[in-house]
Write a protein that holds these residues in place. Structure first.
Motif, short mmCIF file in Angstrom:
data_model
loop_
_atom_site.label_atom_id
_atom_site.label_comp_id
_atom_site.label_asym_id
_atom_site.label_seq_id
_atom_site.Cartn_x
_atom_site.Cartn_y
_atom_site.Cartn_z
N MET A 1 0.83 -1.20 0.00
CA MET A 1 0.00 0.00 0.00
C MET A 1 0.87 1.25 0.00
O MET A 1 2.02 1.22 0.41
CB MET A 1 -0.94 0.02 1.21
N PHE A 2 0.30 2.32 -0.52
CA PHE A 2 0.91 3.64 -0.45
C PHE A 2 0.01 4.51 0.40
O PHE A 2 -1.20 4.57 0.19
CB PHE A 2 1.06 4.27 -1.84
N ASP A 3 0.59 5.18 1.38
CA ASP A 3 -0.15 6.08 2.25
C ASP A 3 0.52 7.45 2.16
O ASP A 3 1.73 7.55 2.37
CB ASP A 3 -0.13 5.55 3.68
N SER A 4 -0.24 8.48 1.84
CA SER A 4 0.36 9.81 1.68
C SER A 4 0.93 10.34 2.99
O SER A 4 1.84 11.17 2.97
CB SER A 4 -0.66 10.79 1.11
N ASP A 5 0.42 9.87 4.13
CA ASP A 5 1.00 10.30 5.41
C ASP A 5 2.39 9.73 5.61
O ASP A 5 3.26 10.37 6.20
CB ASP A 5 0.10 9.88 6.57
N VAL A 6 2.65 8.53 5.10
CA VAL A 6 3.96 7.91 5.19
C VAL A 6 4.85 8.41 4.05
O VAL A 6 6.02 8.70 4.24
CB VAL A 6 3.84 6.37 5.16
N GLY A 7 4.30 8.49 2.84
CA GLY A 7 5.02 9.02 1.69
C GLY A 7 5.76 8.00 0.86
O GLY A 7 6.40 8.35 -0.12
N VAL A 8 5.71 6.74 1.25
CA VAL A 8 6.37 5.67 0.50
C VAL A 8 5.45 4.44 0.47
O VAL A 8 4.48 4.36 1.22
CB VAL A 8 7.73 5.27 1.10
N PHE A 9 5.80 3.48 -0.39
CA PHE A 9 5.08 2.22 -0.42
C PHE A 9 5.53 1.35 0.74
O PHE A 9 6.72 1.34 1.10
CB PHE A 9 5.34 1.48 -1.73
N VAL A 10 4.60 0.61 1.32
CA VAL A 10 4.89 -0.28 2.44
C VAL A 10 4.34 -1.66 2.09
O VAL A 10 3.19 -1.78 1.67
CB VAL A 10 4.22 0.24 3.74
N GLY A 11 5.16 -2.69 2.29
CA GLY A 11 4.73 -4.05 2.02
C GLY A 11 4.16 -4.71 3.27
O GLY A 11 4.67 -4.52 4.37
N ASP A 12 3.11 -5.49 3.09
CA ASP A 12 2.48 -6.18 4.21
C ASP A 12 2.95 -7.63 4.35
O ASP A 12 2.89 -8.20 5.43
CB ASP A 12 0.96 -6.17 4.05
N ILE A 13 3.38 -8.23 3.25
CA ILE A 13 3.87 -9.60 3.25
C ILE A 13 5.22 -9.60 2.53
O ILE A 13 5.59 -8.59 1.91
CB ILE A 13 2.87 -10.57 2.57
N PRO A 14 6.01 -10.68 2.61
CA PRO A 14 7.33 -10.67 1.96
C PRO A 14 7.30 -10.29 0.48
O PRO A 14 8.16 -9.54 0.01
CB PRO A 14 7.83 -12.10 2.16
N TYR A 15 6.33 -10.80 -0.28
CA TYR A 15 6.23 -10.42 -1.69
C TYR A 15 5.98 -8.92 -1.82
O TYR A 15 6.56 -8.25 -2.68
CB TYR A 15 5.09 -11.21 -2.37
N GLY A 16 5.11 -8.37 -0.98
CA GLY A 16 4.81 -6.95 -1.01
C GLY A 16 6.00 -6.09 -0.64
O GLY A 16 6.16 -4.98 -1.14
#
Length: 72
Positions: free
Chosen positions: A34-49
């Motif tokens: 997912m990308f969250d504008s508050d964080v400003g970068v993409f974040v993976g939830d599982i190893p593939y992500g």
């Protein structure tokens, strides 16, 4: 049946004073990145992500487009 889905959502806080843009990537009903504008970068939830997030975070044009989506 395999299904890939991408969603975009804007959440408005205090009217239009604060806008939060989120882009979610889902495969087989599980969110993997997912990308969250508050964080400003993409974040993976599982190893593939996580590997996909590292790849997307390495391309500045993608990050700039997603960060600019908050204003539009």
């Amino acid at each position: 049946v395999f299904q890939e889905m991408r969603t975009r959502e804007c959440r408005f806080i205090n009217g239009t004073e604060k806008v939060r843009f989120m882009r979610r990537y889902i495969y087989n009903r599980k969110q993997y990145m997912m990308f969250d504008s508050d964080v400003g970068v993409f974040v993976g939830d599982i190893p593939y992500g996580e590997t996909q997030a590292r790849c997307c975070n390495g391309i500045p044009e993608i990050l700039e487009d997603n960060r600019a989506a908050v204003d539009t």
